[in-house]
Design an enzyme around this catalytic site. Structure first.
Site, short mmCIF file in Angstrom:
data_model
loop_
_atom_site.label_atom_id
_atom_site.label_comp_id
_atom_site.label_asym_id
_atom_site.label_seq_id
_atom_site.Cartn_x
_atom_site.Cartn_y
_atom_site.Cartn_z
N LYS A 130 0.85 -1.18 0.00
CA LYS A 130 0.00 0.00 0.00
C LYS A 130 0.89 1.24 0.00
O LYS A 130 1.98 1.24 0.59
CB LYS A 130 -0.82 -0.08 1.29
N SER A 205 -9.26 -0.38 2.63
CA SER A 205 -8.50 0.68 2.03
C SER A 205 -7.24 0.19 1.29
O SER A 205 -6.60 0.96 0.57
CB SER A 205 -8.07 1.70 3.09
N SER A 229 -9.51 -3.11 6.30
CA SER A 229 -8.78 -2.61 5.14
C SER A 229 -7.89 -3.61 4.44
O SER A 229 -7.49 -3.38 3.30
CB SER A 229 -7.93 -1.39 5.55
#
Length: 546
Positions: A130, A205, A229
């Site tokens: 990420k 996310s 997430s």
């Protein structure tokens, strides 16, 4: 003249595009028009060898490199090209690390050729992360336009650990505005899509990682999870993802707007192509003893045999009593429960009902504890360059009836209520063993009310955030896909409340063609090893060699 916001957005997009342009040889042109399901595109545009490498189970791939059957350079270039292709069809990257990855893979190959030894359990394995994980000498914006020029000089701790174990960081992926949606959309990069159906979200996310996984463009990704997430994206794309107990995987070097906010603790976890790859990640990252240099971590070793031999008790949560699971998820639960009841050789498996306990109240507390400053810091950061809050940012922050700025006394009260709920739930879990002195090992439950959601509709996280609130480890695994004949809406259904009605009203199977259906397993705090070992048995029950 361009505004400050427009200039910063253009810079971030240029960095991404320039990094993808380094792919050599260049990618062929995409078919026009693109199909909704783009999982077949790699077979059309990549070489046979690249497809075979990127569709090999991650630990098997490491084993091939350890035997000299493949080089690290060949493997990483295959993933770099597939990830660049993923970007073209799914908009899921923030940066491709071509130079860094190829240079490191070259060093790994030279070491292997010279010594005949591997560099560790992840020898040569490409990994992705990420975007808000720090990467040395790179920009880290955490999806805030205001931070588009924020550069760091050190890798995140978990990246350091993984590379010390032989891995190769090769890509960075998208996440949503504020990093607090379970979809992925930003002002900086736009919307990221699901490879199985681009009308659907890739989750969030850690959504870019989810999209890469679903496209087989990464073998192992790293994400964060404070409300689902890591699990939502893995589930949305039919792969594996885990939220460990907080304090087990190193968190140093994460960039976010509210450092030190620990009322609900986030955790870094793996998203992977296999259960085995997740277990390797947890086993070897914890085995590196990261608490020696990050003292906030707990020195809890990984147990090779954490389950009671021969006995597995599973509680089944069919609904949380707030939003009932939709037909594909109900069917997946039945598939797994029926498989478990048929048994697994060597295991006495007991399946028991698991009733929800005040899950709506837990969400009320969770919502308040996410933003104990009333969202002040996040809103200031957005406003500093005129970045407008996106609809899902407004939903969780400014339209959330529970969010308000706390003073020290109201915060203490919230923490007391949180701790009282955790105590109540621990006692409830203990009751599952009152007759045989063997409480449930794990809970089987939905990962979400439905499958990958239509864009802009992810407005209920509590099937995952509930376990963050309790700080219980959870992991998702694939079961099936949406069936147009079997997964029809229930006739004459009476919703329990407005949230339940929202999901029932937007569901029809034709909107979710090809969508994977995942479920979730949950274990007690620090029983991360129990969780993944139990998942192996569940997968065995489904006829998989996990």
């Amino acid at each position: 003249m361009a505004t400050v916001l427009e200039t910063l957005v253009a810079k971030a997009v240029a960095i991404r595009d320039e990094s993808c342009a380094k792919v050599d040889p260049p990618l062929p042109e995409l078919p026009d028009p693109l199909p909704l399901n783009v999982t077949g595109i790699p077979a059309l545009l990549l070489t046979k060898e690249e497809c075979e490498i990127t569709e090999t189970e991650p630990i098997e791939l490491v084993e091939k490199m350890a035997k000299g059957e493949l080089t690290a350079v060949t493997v990483v270039k295959s993933y770099l090209r597939r990830a660049a292709l993923a970007q073209k069809v799914l908009n899921c990257l923030t940066e491709l690390l071509w130079d860094r990855a190829v240079a490191r893979a070259t060093l790994i190959d030279e070491y292997f050729q010279k010594t005949g030894k591997t560099l560790g359990p992840f020898h040569g394995l490409p990994i992705s992360s990420k975007e808000h994980f720090s990467v040395k000498d790179r920009y880290v914006n955490a999806s805030f336009v205001a931070w588009a020029e924020k550069k760091v000089d050190k890798d995140a701790h978990v990246i350091e650990v993984m590379e010390s174990l032989g891995a190769v960081l090769f890509a960075r992926s998208t996440q949503p505005q504020t990093i607090m949606h379970v979809e992925t959309e930003t002002i900086l990069y736009g919307t990221s899509y699901n490879p199985y159906n681009r009308n659907l979200s890739c989750g969030g996310s850690t959504g870019g990682e989810g999209a890469l996984l679903g496209f087989n463009a990464t073998p192992l990704g790293m994400g964060t999870d404070i409300g689902g997430s890591a699990r939502w994206p893995a589930a949305s794309n039919g792969r594996y993802g885990m939220r460990p107990t907080a304090g087990r995987v190193p968190m140093g070097g994460l960039i976010g707007p509210t450092p030190g906010a620990e009322s609900i603790s986030g955790a870094i976890g793996p998203l992977a192509q296999s259960r085995r790859a997740m277990e390797y990640f947890m086993k070897y990252v914890i085995g590196s003893k990261p608490w020696i240099t990050e003292p906030g971590l707990l020195p809890v070793p990984w147990r090779e045999q954490a389950l009671t031999p021969g006995k597995l008790k599973i509680g089944v949560l069919w609904s949380d009593g707030v939003v009932n699971p939709l037909p594909p998820v109900k069917r997946a639960l039945k598939i797994v429960v029926d498989a478990l009841k048929k048994g697994v050789p060597g295991w006495d498996i007991e399946v028991i009902p698991w009733e929800p306990k005040m899950h709506d109240y837990a969400w009320e507390l969770t919502s308040q504890l996410y933003y104990t400053d009333g969202g002040e810091k996040v809103l200031e950061l957005l406003a500093s360059v005129g970045e407008e809050p996106l609809p899902l940012t407004k939903w969780i922050l400014t339209e959330n009836p529970y969010v308000r700025k706390q003073d020290i006394h109201s915060l203490w009260e919230l923490h007391s209520k949180r701790d009282a709920y955790r105590k109540m739930y621990a006692e409830y879990w203990n009751e599952s063993g009152k007759d045989d002195d063997h409480p449930a090992d794990i809970i089987l439950c939905p990962a979400a009310p439905g499958v990958a959601c239509l864009h802009g509709t992810a407005k209920y996280w509590a099937y995952t955030s509930h376990w963050n609130f309790l700080d219980y480890p959870g992991a998702v695994f694939p079961v099936t896909t949406v069936d147009q004949e079997l997964d029809v809406p229930e006739k004459d259904y009476t919703p329990m409340n407005y949230q339940d009605k929202f999901f029932y009203d937007i569901y029809s199977p034709e909107k979710f063609v090809d969508a994977p259906v995942n479920l979730q397993l949950v274990a007690r705090r620090f029983n991360d090893d129990v969780l993944l070992q139990a998942m192996k048995i569940v997968e065995n029950a489904l006829g998989r060699d996990s």
